[in-house]
Design a protein around this motif. Structure first.
Motif, PDB file in Angstrom:
ATOM      1  N   ASN A   1       9.901  12.181   7.653  1.00 30.28           N
ATOM      2  CA  ASN A   1       7.932  12.706   8.032  1.00 30.28           C
ATOM      3  C   ASN A   1       7.449  13.466   7.740  1.00 30.28           C
ATOM      4  O   ASN A   1       6.388  13.440   7.087  1.00 30.28           O
ATOM      5  CB  ASN A   1       8.540  12.280   9.891  1.00 30.28           C
ATOM      6  N   VAL A   2       7.821  14.511   7.348  1.00 28.59           N
ATOM      7  CA  VAL A   2       6.538  15.728   6.816  1.00 28.59           C
ATOM      8  C   VAL A   2       6.987  15.480   5.784  1.00 28.59           C
ATOM      9  O   VAL A   2       5.737  15.836   5.176  1.00 28.59           O
ATOM     10  CB  VAL A   2       7.647  16.796   7.010  1.00 28.59           C
TER      11      VAL A   2
ATOM     12  N   ILE B   1       0.490  -0.781   0.066  1.00 26.55           N
ATOM     13  CA  ILE B   1      -0.021   0.166  -0.177  1.00 26.55           C
ATOM     14  C   ILE B   1       0.641   0.959  -0.055  1.00 26.55           C
ATOM     15  O   ILE B   1       0.363   2.022  -0.578  1.00 26.55           O
ATOM     16  CB  ILE B   1      -0.670   0.464   1.086  1.00 26.55           C
ATOM     17  N   ALA B   2       2.007   0.993   0.685  1.00 31.41           N
ATOM     18  CA  ALA B   2       2.119   2.321   0.923  1.00 31.41           C
ATOM     19  C   ALA B   2       3.338   2.236  -0.017  1.00 31.41           C
ATOM     20  O   ALA B   2       3.690   3.387  -1.055  1.00 31.41           O
ATOM     21  CB  ALA B   2       4.182   2.055   2.010  1.00 31.41           C
ATOM     22  N   ASP B   3       3.911   1.546  -0.969  1.00 36.38           N
ATOM     23  CA  ASP B   3       4.215   1.572  -3.063  1.00 36.38           C
ATOM     24  C   ASP B   3       3.620   2.014  -3.694  1.00 36.38           C
ATOM     25  O   ASP B   3       4.116   3.083  -4.626  1.00 36.38           O
ATOM     26  CB  ASP B   3       4.820   0.333  -3.261  1.00 36.38           C
ATOM     27  N   GLU B   4       1.993   1.743  -3.522  1.00 36.32           N
ATOM     28  CA  GLU B   4       1.155   2.098  -4.070  1.00 36.32           C
ATOM     29  C   GLU B   4       0.879   3.601  -4.154  1.00 36.32           C
ATOM     30  O   GLU B   4       0.949   4.899  -5.062  1.00 36.32           O
ATOM     31  CB  GLU B   4       0.340   1.699  -4.312  1.00 36.32           C
ATOM     32  N   LEU B   5       1.480   4.385  -3.235  1.00 38.80           N
ATOM     33  CA  LEU B   5       1.000   5.541  -3.002  1.00 38.80           C
ATOM     34  C   LEU B   5       2.175   6.446  -2.951  1.00 38.80           C
ATOM     35  O   LEU B   5       2.646   7.618  -2.802  1.00 38.80           O
ATOM     36  CB  LEU B   5       0.399   6.029  -1.174  1.00 38.80           C
TER      37      LEU B   5
ATOM     38  N   ALA C   1       4.727  12.818   5.377  1.00 39.96           N
ATOM     39  CA  ALA C   1       3.565  12.783   5.442  1.00 39.96           C
ATOM     40  C   ALA C   1       2.691  13.724   4.687  1.00 39.96           C
ATOM     41  O   ALA C   1       1.416  13.439   5.228  1.00 39.96           O
ATOM     42  CB  ALA C   1       3.138  12.235   6.850  1.00 39.96           C
ATOM     43  N   ALA C   2       2.628  15.118   5.233  1.00 37.68           N
ATOM     44  CA  ALA C   2       1.270  16.104   5.263  1.00 37.68           C
ATOM     45  C   ALA C   2       0.923  16.194   4.010  1.00 37.68           C
ATOM     46  O   ALA C   2       1.470  16.098   2.443  1.00 37.68           O
ATOM     47  CB  ALA C   2       2.462  17.635   5.875  1.00 37.68           C
ATOM     48  N   GLY C   3      -0.832  16.840   4.143  1.00 34.73           N
ATOM     49  CA  GLY C   3      -1.102  16.726   2.941  1.00 34.73           C
ATOM     50  C   GLY C   3      -1.044  15.840   1.972  1.00 34.73           C
ATOM     51  O   GLY C   3      -1.890  15.544   0.427  1.00 34.73           O
ATOM     52  N   VAL C   4      -1.157  14.107   2.601  1.00 34.07           N
ATOM     53  CA  VAL C   4      -1.047  13.016   1.967  1.00 34.07           C
ATOM     54  C   VAL C   4      -2.545  12.920   1.940  1.00 34.07           C
ATOM     55  O   VAL C   4      -2.846  13.408   2.859  1.00 34.07           O
ATOM     56  CB  VAL C   4      -0.342  11.645   2.387  1.00 34.07           C
ATOM     57  N   LYS C   5      -3.019  12.811   0.393  1.00 39.86           N
ATOM     58  CA  LYS C   5      -4.766  11.905   0.819  1.00 39.86           C
ATOM     59  C   LYS C   5      -4.283  10.245   0.245  1.00 39.86           C
ATOM     60  O   LYS C   5      -4.730  10.408  -0.353  1.00 39.86           O
ATOM     61  CB  LYS C   5      -5.556  12.818  -0.198  1.00 39.86           C
ATOM     62  N   ILE C   6      -4.762   9.235   1.298  1.00 42.36           N
ATOM     63  CA  ILE C   6      -4.931   8.054   1.086  1.00 42.36           C
ATOM     64  C   ILE C   6      -6.673   7.968   0.938  1.00 42.36           C
ATOM     65  O   ILE C   6      -7.697   7.649   1.079  1.00 42.36           O
ATOM     66  CB  ILE C   6      -4.746   7.213   2.464  1.00 42.36           C
ATOM     67  N   PRO C   7      -6.448   7.267  -0.369  1.00 46.58           N
ATOM     68  CA  PRO C   7      -7.996   7.150  -1.039  1.00 46.58           C
ATOM     69  C   PRO C   7      -8.749   5.820  -0.072  1.00 46.58           C
ATOM     70  O   PRO C   7      -8.195   5.064   0.642  1.00 46.58           O
ATOM     71  CB  PRO C   7      -7.305   6.167  -2.431  1.00 46.58           C
ATOM     72  N   VAL C   8      -9.838   6.320  -0.273  1.00 47.24           N
ATOM     73  CA  VAL C   8     -10.915   4.876   1.176  1.00 47.24           C
ATOM     74  C   VAL C   8     -10.889   3.791   0.333  1.00 47.24           C
ATOM     75  O   VAL C   8     -10.402   3.022   1.524  1.00 47.24           O
ATOM     76  CB  VAL C   8     -12.303   5.704   0.229  1.00 47.24           C
TER      77      VAL C   8
ATOM     78  N   PRO D   1       7.078   4.753   7.198  1.00 44.61           N
ATOM     79  CA  PRO D   1       6.711   5.738   8.263  1.00 44.61           C
ATOM     80  C   PRO D   1       5.635   6.610   7.605  1.00 44.61           C
ATOM     81  O   PRO D   1       4.568   7.158   8.583  1.00 44.61           O
ATOM     82  CB  PRO D   1       7.877   6.225   8.994  1.00 44.61           C
ATOM     83  N   GLN D   2       6.246   7.264   6.220  1.00 47.13           N
ATOM     84  CA  GLN D   2       5.113   8.220   5.884  1.00 47.13           C
ATOM     85  C   GLN D   2       3.744   7.627   6.286  1.00 47.13           C
ATOM     86  O   GLN D   2       2.702   8.567   6.527  1.00 47.13           O
ATOM     87  CB  GLN D   2       5.580   8.774   4.358  1.00 47.13           C
ATOM     88  N   LEU D   3       3.590   6.777   5.333  1.00 50.93           N
ATOM     89  CA  LEU D   3       2.320   6.437   5.343  1.00 50.93           C
ATOM     90  C   LEU D   3       1.401   6.269   7.170  1.00 50.93           C
ATOM     91  O   LEU D   3       0.197   6.147   7.052  1.00 50.93           O
ATOM     92  CB  LEU D   3       2.368   4.710   5.460  1.00 50.93           C
TER      93      LEU D   3
END
Length: 334
Positions: free
Chosen positions: A295-296, A257-261, A298-305, A266-268
């Motif tokens: 780590n930063v 999932i992390a790879d797909e995004l 991860a800010a602003g990331v939108k994870i699809p439903v 850690p960011q995930l």
């Protein structure tokens, strides 16, 4: 870096907050700690969280020194009161008027600041009348030594009682600071609905479940040298409950999932907590400046439903969601 409002207040804070628990004044040298703070500032973080009890006051001193050249109005600085600091006498802990008043003065001295933006009750105090605690916090606000008041690890009933008294005293509680991650979700069923109702945000700690969601701990493998799990000064104890082979196996299911995004593990983990609209910010620490820079992202990331659903399914057998598992101690520790 993006900003979010803290509760219903007008205070905007960065959605990634730099926290110095378990690092400044203990695990890392002061020059490294300062470099981490500089890295946070360079990455756009303006919100910093500490507590008087961290390294028995040394963490506040290190943070204050690292921020001394910064424009104070451009920062949001949080600290906390409850746990014993110093000789640990009978009045050196809890949320009595005496301890709160002495606590804020000592924290400001260590931070070398005139005020903090957010002063937090580090736990609920069962042995001090709540009215005494709330009125002491009201006086701290009126004195200008803290601009806003929050709490940490209070349950829904405690939040409602505290907010009612706070409003009667002329201010509002704006935040709660609980442990929250994709593995530790005890606030979801009661604390978050109560917080939404009361106009409070979550300032969440351990979004990586003490580092387990980073994916570096592998089932059946030796613990990584130099990791929190090998730290005899405290880190080992905090992570122990997550170092179960079944949990570690389920965590590894998040890697695709992390790879797909296009994210690291850690960011995930950090991005996951930020998908909750009641979360104002995620606390992240670091023992090296480059960790902050990573780590930063991860800010602003939108994870699809559909990927949020996939994460839930992968971790479901390992998730802790019992609302009774808050961190407030049943009695005061002296």
């Amino acid at each position: 870096m993006e900003y979010r409002y803290l509760g219903r207040s007008g205070l905007k804070i960065t959605e990634i907050t730099y926290g110095n628990w378990l690092t400044h004044g203990s695990q890392v040298e002061n020059d490294v700690a300062t470099a981490c703070v500089r890295a946070a500032l360079d990455a756009g973080i303006t919100t910093f969280d500490t507590a008087d009890v961290y390294a028995n006051g040394a963490a506040e001193e290190v943070l204050g020194a690292a921020l001394t050249s910064e424009r104070r109005e451009s920062l949001e600085v949080f600290t906390k009161v409850y746990w014993p600091v110093g000789p640990k006498g009978p009045n050196d802990t809890g949320l009595s008027r005496k301890h709160i008043m002495e606590g804020i003065n000592n924290s400001l001295r260590r931070l070398n600041m005139d005020y903090v933006d957010l002063y937090q009750a580090h736990r609920y105090d069962y042995e001090t009348p709540l009215e005494e605690t709330i009125h002491a916090f009201a006086d701290v606000v009126r004195s200008g030594k803290a601009l806003y008041i929050g709490v940490s690890e209070w349950n829904a009933k405690q939040l409602r009682a505290g907010q009612e008294l706070a409003r009667e005293a002329g201010f509002s509680l704006v935040s709660n600071q609980p442990q929250y991650s994709a593995l530790w979700r005890v606030i979801e069923s009661e604390v978050i609905p109560a917080s939404v109702e009361l106009g409070m945000s979550q300032v969440v700690w351990s979004p990586m479940a003490q580092g387990v969601l980073s994916g570096k701990y592998l089932p059946g493998a030796p613990l990584p040298a130099g990791s929190r799990a090998t730290d005899e000064q405290g880190g080992k104890n905090t992570i122990a409950a997550f170092l179960d082979d079944d949990i570690l196996t389920n965590v590894q299911k998040l890697r695709p999932i992390a790879d797909e995004l296009g994210l690291s593990m850690p960011q995930l983990a950090i991005a996951w907590v930020l998908q909750n609209p009641n979360v104002a910010t995620a606390l992240v620490g670091a023992s090296r400046p480059e960790q902050v820079a990573e780590n930063v992202k991860a800010a602003g990331v939108k994870i699809p439903v559909e990927l949020m659903t996939a994460m839930d399914a992968a971790l479901a057998p390992s998730v802790v969601n019992d609302p009774a598992k808050t961190q407030s101690p049943p009695t005061r520790v002296v």
